[in-house]
Design a protein around this motif. Structure first.
Motif, short mmCIF file in Angstrom:
data_model
loop_
_atom_site.label_atom_id
_atom_site.label_comp_id
_atom_site.label_asym_id
_atom_site.label_seq_id
_atom_site.Cartn_x
_atom_site.Cartn_y
_atom_site.Cartn_z
N THR A 67 0.85 -1.18 0.00
CA THR A 67 0.00 0.00 0.00
C THR A 67 0.89 1.23 0.00
OG1 THR A 67 -0.16 0.26 2.42
CG2 THR A 67 -1.75 -1.22 1.36
N PHE A 68 0.51 2.22 -0.79
CA PHE A 68 1.21 3.50 -0.81
C PHE A 68 0.21 4.60 -0.46
CE2 PHE A 68 2.68 7.38 -3.04
CZ PHE A 68 3.84 7.60 -2.29
N THR A 69 0.45 5.28 0.66
CA THR A 69 -0.44 6.33 1.15
C THR A 69 0.25 7.67 1.02
OG1 THR A 69 -1.38 4.78 2.76
CG2 THR A 69 -1.81 7.13 3.11
N TYR A 70 -0.43 8.61 0.38
CA TYR A 70 0.11 9.96 0.14
C TYR A 70 -0.90 10.97 0.66
CZ TYR A 70 1.50 14.12 -2.61
OH TYR A 70 1.86 15.38 -3.02
N MET A 71 -0.49 11.76 1.65
CA MET A 71 -1.37 12.76 2.24
C MET A 71 -1.15 14.13 1.60
SD MET A 71 -3.19 11.07 4.31
CE MET A 71 -4.05 12.48 5.04
N LEU A 72 -2.24 14.77 1.23
CA LEU A 72 -2.19 16.13 0.70
C LEU A 72 -2.48 17.15 1.79
CD1 LEU A 72 -4.25 15.35 -2.51
CD2 LEU A 72 -1.79 15.79 -2.44
N ASP A 73 -3.55 16.91 2.56
CA ASP A 73 -3.95 17.77 3.67
C ASP A 73 -4.41 16.88 4.82
OD1 ASP A 73 -3.87 20.52 2.33
OD2 ASP A 73 -5.25 19.46 1.01
N GLY A 74 -4.26 17.39 6.05
CA GLY A 74 -4.67 16.62 7.21
C GLY A 74 -3.61 15.59 7.59
N HIS A 75 -3.99 14.70 8.50
CA HIS A 75 -3.07 13.70 9.03
C HIS A 75 -3.70 12.31 8.97
CE1 HIS A 75 0.05 16.25 11.11
NE2 HIS A 75 -0.88 17.16 10.85
N PRO A 108 -7.67 8.99 10.41
CA PRO A 108 -7.47 10.32 9.83
C PRO A 108 -7.89 11.45 10.76
CG PRO A 108 -9.44 9.30 8.92
CD PRO A 108 -8.83 8.30 9.86
N LYS A 109 -7.21 12.61 10.60
CA LYS A 109 -7.54 13.82 11.35
C LYS A 109 -7.43 15.02 10.42
CE LYS A 109 -6.22 12.38 16.02
NZ LYS A 109 -5.45 12.74 17.23
N GLN A 110 -8.40 15.95 10.56
CA GLN A 110 -8.39 17.17 9.76
C GLN A 110 -7.27 18.10 10.19
OE1 GLN A 110 -12.14 19.17 10.16
NE2 GLN A 110 -12.85 18.55 8.16
N THR A 111 -6.84 18.95 9.25
CA THR A 111 -6.00 20.10 9.54
C THR A 111 -6.62 21.30 8.85
OG1 THR A 111 -3.99 18.76 9.68
CG2 THR A 111 -3.70 21.12 9.32
N ASP A 112 -6.98 22.33 9.62
CA ASP A 112 -7.61 23.54 9.06
C ASP A 112 -8.83 23.19 8.22
OD1 ASP A 112 -5.64 25.15 10.23
OD2 ASP A 112 -4.31 24.90 8.52
N GLY A 113 -9.59 22.20 8.68
CA GLY A 113 -10.83 21.84 8.01
C GLY A 113 -10.68 20.98 6.79
N LEU A 114 -9.47 20.48 6.52
CA LEU A 114 -9.24 19.71 5.30
C LEU A 114 -8.71 18.32 5.61
CD1 LEU A 114 -7.47 22.39 3.06
CD2 LEU A 114 -9.81 21.57 2.82
N LEU A 115 -9.08 17.37 4.77
CA LEU A 115 -8.47 16.04 4.77
C LEU A 115 -8.48 15.55 3.32
CD1 LEU A 115 -7.43 13.64 6.70
CD2 LEU A 115 -9.51 12.54 5.92
N ARG A 116 -7.29 15.37 2.77
CA ARG A 116 -7.19 14.87 1.39
C ARG A 116 -5.98 13.95 1.29
NH1 ARG A 116 -6.80 19.00 -3.25
NH2 ARG A 116 -5.08 19.79 -1.97
N GLY A 117 -6.12 12.92 0.48
CA GLY A 117 -5.00 12.03 0.26
C GLY A 117 -5.37 10.90 -0.67
N PHE A 118 -4.39 10.02 -0.91
CA PHE A 118 -4.57 8.88 -1.80
C PHE A 118 -4.03 7.61 -1.14
CE2 PHE A 118 -4.29 12.39 -4.84
CZ PHE A 118 -5.32 12.09 -5.72
#
Length: 288
Positions: A67-75, A108-118
């Protein structure tokens, strides 16, 4: 088998509940594009509504793939049954070779109201499915960025020209790029003709070799489209470009177990049910 055809296909993402009710947008791993050798699944997490993801992904097993996890926003907080832990922040990534077996959770946890990733699932060759599990995990600052007047490109796995990512996948020779393209500009790239290649647009829209590609769509590149030109729309575009060597081996999948025969799947189920699933402690590689 490799499902590439002579014509590129546009696959729209489907909203799918996963984990403890998390909503993900899936392209690879649906009826429209299943087992896109060597890729098994592509999930795009993107929401500013906590109810879509707050339940997370409680402990669950994996065997036989990466599995490859890539976070854009959030944790995304990771923990496994071997005592390994990690906190994937914005721009960071984790390559997890589950191989013989890993039981882990992702919360997952939001950062500044955002959560994005793949999250991308990459199949392992039959000879490596029972290897020792291992991780490659790096923060955003570890990944090189290539900048031009037209685009900004982050190299996550493999290479882009002479620019090397800290994560390597020698078994399937995967490359994974994050491209941010300015409005009306072009990104031209040559992909290995023998590989399975795709792009996924997660911001804006554009055209792939003259073919319209809307937001939240995957282009499964056909043969002859390994050399491509992507033109961004008036709002620009951001997309991942992924390539990998097909394995051309039988795939037998039962949820989070991906093997080559039904007997191997039965053994994985027996191992999991008898608490014999995790055989080897994972080795973790992180940047200093």
């Amino acid at each position: 088998m490799n499902t590439s055809t002579n014509t590129s296909r546009i696959i729209s993402a489907m909203a799918v509940p996963e984990g403890a009710g998390v909503i993900v947008h899936r392209t690879i791993g649906t009826a429209a594009l299943r087992n896109y050798d060597p890729f098994l699944l592509l999930d795009h997490i993107g929401s500013d509504h906590p109810d879509d993801y707050i339940a997370g992904f409680p402990p669950h097993p994996h065997r036989g793939f990466v599995t490859f996890t890539y976070m854009l926003d959030g944790h995304m907080q990771h923990q496994d049954s071997m005592g390994n832990t990690g906190d994937l922040g914005p721009g960071s990534a984790q390559w997890m070779k589950a191989a013989s077996g890993v039981i882990h959770s992702e919360m997952p946890k939001q950062t500044d109201g955002l959560l994005r990733g793949f999250q991308l699932w990459i199949n392992l060759p039959a000879a490596n499915k029972m290897d020792h599990p291992e991780y490659q995990e790096f923060p955003a600052t570890a990944f090189p960025v290539v900048k031009t007047e037209d685009y900004q490109l982050k190299v996550l796995i493999g290479c882009f020209g002479d620019t090397l990512a800290p994560i390597r996948d020698d078994l399937t020779q995967v490359t994974y790029l994050d491209v941010q393209l300015q409005p009306g500009r072009h990104f031209q790239h040559q992909l290995p003709a023998q590989n399975t290649n795709f792009i996924y647009v997660f911001e804006g829209n554009g055209q792939f070799n003259g073919q319209d590609v809307p937001l939240h769509s995957l282009v499964a590149a056909g043969r002859g489209d390994d050399a491509f030109d992507f033109a961004a729309g008036k709002e620009g575009a951001r997309f991942i470009v992924v390539s990998g060597k097909p394995l051309h081996e039988p795939i037998v999948q039962h949820g989070p177990f991906v093997m080559n025969t039904r007997e191997q799947i039965d053994q994985a189920l027996k191992d999991f049910q008898s608490s014999q699933f995790v055989r080897d402690r994972a080795w973790v590689k992180r940047s200093q």
